[in-house]
Write a protein that holds these residues in place. Structure first.
Motif, PDB file in Angstrom:
ATOM      1  N   GLU A 125       0.833  -1.206   0.000  1.00 48.16           N
ATOM      2  CA  GLU A 125       0.000   0.000   0.000  1.00 48.16           C
ATOM      3  C   GLU A 125       0.868   1.256   0.000  1.00 48.16           C
ATOM      4  O   GLU A 125       0.538   2.247  -0.667  1.00 48.16           O
ATOM      5  N   ASP A 126       1.988   1.219   0.744  1.00 54.01           N
ATOM      6  CA  ASP A 126       2.916   2.356   0.760  1.00 54.01           C
ATOM      7  C   ASP A 126       3.479   2.616  -0.634  1.00 54.01           C
ATOM      8  O   ASP A 126       3.580   3.758  -1.083  1.00 54.01           O
ATOM      9  N   VAL A 127       3.861   1.531  -1.307  1.00 55.43           N
ATOM     10  CA  VAL A 127       4.411   1.654  -2.656  1.00 55.43           C
ATOM     11  C   VAL A 127       3.371   2.247  -3.593  1.00 55.43           C
ATOM     12  O   VAL A 127       3.648   3.169  -4.371  1.00 55.43           O
ATOM     13  N   ALA A 128       2.136   1.730  -3.519  1.00 52.68           N
ATOM     14  CA  ALA A 128       1.068   2.212  -4.393  1.00 52.68           C
ATOM     15  C   ALA A 128       0.779   3.694  -4.150  1.00 52.68           C
ATOM     16  O   ALA A 128       0.560   4.458  -5.094  1.00 52.68           O
ATOM     17  N   ARG A 129       0.815   4.096  -2.890  1.00 55.68           N
ATOM     18  CA  ARG A 129       0.521   5.494  -2.561  1.00 55.68           C
ATOM     19  C   ARG A 129       1.583   6.427  -3.131  1.00 55.68           C
ATOM     20  O   ARG A 129       1.263   7.454  -3.742  1.00 55.68           O
ATOM     21  N   SER A 161      -2.544   1.855  -8.457  1.00 54.15           N
ATOM     22  CA  SER A 161      -3.300   0.908  -7.630  1.00 54.15           C
ATOM     23  C   SER A 161      -2.382  -0.185  -7.101  1.00 54.15           C
ATOM     24  O   SER A 161      -1.288  -0.416  -7.624  1.00 54.15           O
ATOM     25  N   ILE A 162      -2.861  -0.872  -6.068  1.00 51.07           N
ATOM     26  CA  ILE A 162      -2.107  -2.002  -5.510  1.00 51.07           C
ATOM     27  C   ILE A 162      -1.942  -3.082  -6.571  1.00 51.07           C
ATOM     28  O   ILE A 162      -0.883  -3.716  -6.684  1.00 51.07           O
ATOM     29  N   ALA A 163      -2.980  -3.290  -7.370  1.00 52.26           N
ATOM     30  CA  ALA A 163      -2.912  -4.300  -8.426  1.00 52.26           C
ATOM     31  C   ALA A 163      -1.814  -3.960  -9.428  1.00 52.26           C
ATOM     32  O   ALA A 163      -1.102  -4.844  -9.919  1.00 52.26           O
ATOM     33  N   THR A 164      -1.666  -2.674  -9.728  1.00 52.42           N
ATOM     34  CA  THR A 164      -0.617  -2.258 -10.668  1.00 52.42           C
ATOM     35  C   THR A 164       0.763  -2.509 -10.080  1.00 52.42           C
ATOM     36  O   THR A 164       1.677  -2.961 -10.788  1.00 52.42           O
ATOM     37  N   VAL A 165       0.934  -2.236  -8.786  1.00 49.47           N
ATOM     38  CA  VAL A 165       2.207  -2.527  -8.128  1.00 49.47           C
ATOM     39  C   VAL A 165       2.518  -4.015  -8.226  1.00 49.47           C
ATOM     40  O   VAL A 165       3.640  -4.420  -8.558  1.00 49.47           O
ATOM     41  N   SER A 166       1.521  -4.845  -7.963  1.00 45.01           N
ATOM     42  CA  SER A 166       1.719  -6.291  -8.026  1.00 45.01           C
ATOM     43  C   SER A 166       2.130  -6.732  -9.422  1.00 45.01           C
ATOM     44  O   SER A 166       3.042  -7.547  -9.595  1.00 45.01           O
ATOM     45  N   ARG A 167       1.457  -6.171 -10.444  1.00 44.02           N
ATOM     46  CA  ARG A 167       1.812  -6.535 -11.821  1.00 44.02           C
ATOM     47  C   ARG A 167       3.224  -6.061 -12.164  1.00 44.02           C
ATOM     48  O   ARG A 167       3.983  -6.767 -12.836  1.00 44.02           O
ATOM     49  N   ALA A 168       3.585  -4.865 -11.691  1.00 45.88           N
ATOM     50  CA  ALA A 168       4.916  -4.339 -11.977  1.00 45.88           C
ATOM     51  C   ALA A 168       6.013  -5.218 -11.383  1.00 45.88           C
ATOM     52  O   ALA A 168       7.107  -5.331 -11.940  1.00 45.88           O
ATOM     53  N   ILE A 169       5.708  -5.855 -10.247  1.00 49.96           N
ATOM     54  CA  ILE A 169       6.684  -6.720  -9.582  1.00 49.96           C
ATOM     55  C   ILE A 169       6.715  -8.113 -10.196  1.00 49.96           C
ATOM     56  O   ILE A 169       7.778  -8.661 -10.478  1.00 49.96           O
ATOM     57  N   THR A 194       5.128   3.505 -16.026  1.00 55.64           N
ATOM     58  CA  THR A 194       4.494   3.066 -14.776  1.00 55.64           C
ATOM     59  C   THR A 194       5.440   2.202 -13.966  1.00 55.64           C
ATOM     60  O   THR A 194       5.549   2.345 -12.741  1.00 55.64           O
ATOM     61  N   ARG A 195       6.140   1.297 -14.648  1.00 54.67           N
ATOM     62  CA  ARG A 195       7.082   0.432 -13.937  1.00 54.67           C
ATOM     63  C   ARG A 195       8.185   1.263 -13.282  1.00 54.67           C
ATOM     64  O   ARG A 195       8.625   0.956 -12.169  1.00 54.67           O
ATOM     65  N   LEU A 196       8.621   2.323 -13.958  1.00 53.16           N
ATOM     66  CA  LEU A 196       9.652   3.178 -13.383  1.00 53.16           C
ATOM     67  C   LEU A 196       9.153   3.855 -12.115  1.00 53.16           C
ATOM     68  O   LEU A 196       9.859   3.931 -11.103  1.00 53.16           O
TER      69      LEU A 196
END
Length: 343
Positions: free
Chosen positions: A10-14, A19-27, A37-39
């Protein structure tokens, strides 16, 4: 990298404003996420230390299946494309990528070195070109490591990158073929081996063309736009002008082009300019920049493949792998103007 207040997804997404889902996909599936977005996600990960926590979770499972990628500037236009190659090859082997952003700060580099010595990463990909000085004991305990993009001159670490000498020769050969003889090299460096190799290509090309030392102009630089602009100003103060500029990278070339434009000169009518790297901005400049393209994704893939050879305790066939660069001819090069042809 403190563990006192563990970062969450959540910290990363903020911080990344996704979104949290986008963070998960980026990882986990970075190929499905836009580079920009990945950057942003990678920058947020570096800021929060979330990757450190992911590494710790892998240790609780009994092994580290993470590779630490240490870079001085994750905003470098070359970084994201090399990262794609690294990530794709790592995922194919069941490994994840963690990013350590040193921000060119030696203390941050030392912190990552200490972190590696606690066995929290299976391997290291190093973009910095240097290991912290004065810490030989920790350096000797590094996991299998590979340098990428910039050779590691004080570490004896295997390296994967572009053939800088060949790339520089291609740029010089083009300028010579157009009729240029007085060519400035902008961005010489005593500490950046990649830049030093490009200088070697510059000299080799001029040697082959029979250009005397007296017609060579070499200026130092750190690879930034500002260093290119300042180098240009030095030349005008000396009143010693070349007909063409061979720049150590595209950022330097852009600085030279900005400086020439501010003085009212036309490129390539008055001066020709070449770069190195083929970053996205190169094709959008006016005129578009003739440059040397690095096969960045292939470099990342080859570097990770070499690291997995080391992880399997295999003796790699090569400890330095240099991929061939491509000359990208655009609109910033032409024959020298008449005032140079008369010399």
């Amino acid at each position: 990298m403190s563990m006192s207040s563990p970062a969450t997804i959540e910290d990363v997404a903020r911080i990344a404003q996704v979104s949290i889902a986008t963070v998960s996909r980026a990882i986990h599936t970075p190929e499905k996420v836009a580079n920009s977005t990945r950057l942003k996600v990678n920058q947020a990960i570096a800021i929060t230390g979330y990757t450190t926590n992911a590494m710790a979770r892998s240790l609780r499972l009994g092994r580290s299946n993470m590779i630490l990628v240490v870079a001085p500037d994750i905003g470098d236009p070359n970084f994201s494309n090399i990262l794609v190659g690294l990530e794709n090859e790592a995922r194919a082997h069941g490994y994840g990528i963690l990013i350590g952003h040193t921000q060119n700060d030696p203390q941050r580099g030392l912190e990552y070195l200490k972190f590696l010595n606690s066995n929290q990463a299976a391997g290291l990909i190093l973009f910095t070109g240097i290991l912290p000085f004065g810490h030989q004991t920790m350096t000797a305990r590094l996991p299998p490591s590979v340098g990428v993009f910039e050779p590691v001159y004080n570490g004896g670490i295997p390296y994967v990158g572009v053939d800088d000498i060949e790339g520089a020769r291609k740029a010089i050969d083009l300028l010579i073929a157009e009729g240029h003889r007085k060519i400035a090299f902008v961005g010489d460096s005593r500490t950046r081996l990649a830049y030093a190799r490009r200088r070697q290509g510059y000299d080799a090309g001029l040697d082959a063309a029979g250009v005397p030392e007296s017609d060579r102009i070499v200026l130092e630089g750190d690879g930034t736009i500002e260093s290119g602009r300042l180098a240009l100003e030095q030349l005008f103060m000396r009143d010693t002008l070349p007909s063409a500029f061979m720049c150590v990278n595209d950022q330097t070339a852009i600085g030279v082009m900005i400086g020439l434009g501010a003085r009212g000169y036309d490129i390539p009518k008055d001066f020709s300019v070449t770069g190195f790297d083929d970053v996205p901005q190169a094709s959008f400049m006016s005129p578009s920049l003739t440059t040397i393209r690095q096969p960045r994704t292939a470099i990342g893939k080859s570097a990770m493949a070499l690291l997995f050879e080391l992880l399997s305790d295999s003796e790699p066939a090569e400890t330095e792998i240099l991929l061939r660069p491509d000359l990208i001819v655009r609109n910033s090069v032409s024959a020298p103007s008449r005032r140079f042809q008369k010399r």
